[in-house]
Write an enzyme that holds these catalytic residues in place. Structure first.
Site, PDB file in Angstrom:
ATOM      1  N   HIS A   1       0.849  -1.208   0.000  1.00  0.00           N
ATOM      2  CA  HIS A   1       0.000   0.000   0.000  1.00  0.00           C
ATOM      3  C   HIS A   1       0.869   1.237   0.000  1.00  0.00           C
ATOM      4  CE1 HIS A   1       0.736  -1.241   4.161  1.00  0.00           C
ATOM      5  NE2 HIS A   1       0.751   0.057   4.456  1.00  0.00           N
TER       6      HIS A   1
ATOM      7  N   HIS B   1       0.922   5.248   1.253  1.00  0.00           N
ATOM      8  CA  HIS B   1       0.328   6.306   2.076  1.00  0.00           C
ATOM      9  C   HIS B   1       0.411   7.626   1.312  1.00  0.00           C
ATOM     10  CE1 HIS B   1       0.690   4.080   6.018  1.00  0.00           C
ATOM     11  NE2 HIS B   1       1.580   3.410   5.304  1.00  0.00           N
TER      12      HIS B   1
HETATM   13  P1  AMP Z   1       2.081   0.380   7.286  1.00  0.00           P
HETATM   14  O1  AMP Z   1       2.601   0.679   8.667  1.00  0.00           O
HETATM   15  O2  AMP Z   1       2.823   1.084   6.193  1.00  0.00           O
HETATM   16  O3  AMP Z   1       1.923  -1.095   7.039  1.00  0.00           O
HETATM   17  O4  AMP Z   1       0.640   1.037   7.247  1.00  0.00           O
HETATM   18  C1  AMP Z   1      -0.532   0.411   7.670  1.00  0.00           C
HETATM   19  C2  AMP Z   1      -1.557   1.508   7.824  1.00  0.00           C
HETATM   20  O5  AMP Z   1      -2.819   0.930   7.753  1.00  0.00           O
HETATM   21  C3  AMP Z   1      -1.475   2.254   9.165  1.00  0.00           C
HETATM   22  O6  AMP Z   1      -1.327   3.648   8.906  1.00  0.00           O
HETATM   23  C4  AMP Z   1      -2.812   1.931   9.831  1.00  0.00           C
HETATM   24  O7  AMP Z   1      -3.322   3.042  10.542  1.00  0.00           O
HETATM   25  C5  AMP Z   1      -3.675   1.588   8.647  1.00  0.00           C
HETATM   26  N1  AMP Z   1      -4.761   0.640   8.884  1.00  0.00           N
HETATM   27  C6  AMP Z   1      -4.677  -0.559   9.511  1.00  0.00           C
HETATM   28  N2  AMP Z   1      -5.883  -1.180   9.485  1.00  0.00           N
HETATM   29  C7  AMP Z   1      -6.732  -0.328   8.824  1.00  0.00           C
HETATM   30  C8  AMP Z   1      -8.108  -0.396   8.481  1.00  0.00           C
HETATM   31  N3  AMP Z   1      -8.859  -1.451   8.806  1.00  0.00           N
HETATM   32  N4  AMP Z   1      -8.648   0.647   7.807  1.00  0.00           N
HETATM   33  C9  AMP Z   1      -7.889   1.723   7.481  1.00  0.00           C
HETATM   34  N5  AMP Z   1      -6.590   1.836   7.781  1.00  0.00           N
HETATM   35  C10 AMP Z   1      -6.017   0.829   8.457  1.00  0.00           C
END
Ligand code: AMP
Ligand code: ZN
Length: 139
Positions: free
Chosen positions: A101, A103
């Protein structure tokens, strides 16, 4: 491929509801539930790839244009003055959800601080060794 156990596969596929900003055949863009700033969004491919090393090249080619489009829309809609595009690979790099993903984080004048690295002093000999070994590994 979609992984039934993967939360982002389930969100991207629409099985779990999310605050969706954008959707097409390849991606769903949602708002992050733990935002670094107001409007923090995540670009999720609909297919499961663990990280950038596994990402399909056709999908990869579409990600940055979409991030740019999203950032421009954020500037228009939210009044942010800029945005960061962040993408984590591996636990030590801060990846917590192992479905690729991107950001897209709006940044505001006098807005929330977001951690940045402390620049170290580079040693010329070490730079030379590092560049050679990474170069070799890319071949
Ligand atoms: P990463 O640390 O790059 O793997 O980012 C994961 C991101 O996903 C974090 O910023 C979390 O806040 C976000 N996240 C985790 N679960 C969800 C969810 N169910 N809906 C929206 N965002 C999420
Ligand atoms: Zn997945």
């Amino acid at each position: 491929m979609v992984d039934k156990e993967c939360i982002f596969c389930r969100i991207a596929g629409g099985e779990i509801p999310s605050s969706t900003i954008y959707e097409d055949e390849d991606f769903r863009v949602i708002l992050d539930l733990g935002p670094a700033s107001k409007g923090h969004a995540l670009i999720l491919p609909k297919e499961h790839y663990r990280d950038l090393c596994e990402l399909d090249h056709t999908i990869a080619a579409k990600v940055l244009p979409l991030a740019g489009r999203l950032g421009a829309a954020m500037k228009k809609a939210l009044g942010c003055s800029g945005f960061n595009v962040v993408q984590n690979n591996g636990e030590d790099a801060g990846q917590t959800v192992f479905h690729f993903h991107v950001h897209v984080i709006p940044r505001y004048k006098d807005g929330a601080k977001i951690a940045a690295w402390e620049p170290q002093k580079a040693d010329p000999e070490q730079l030379s060794r590092l560049s050679s070994s990474i170069k070799e590994a890319m071949e």
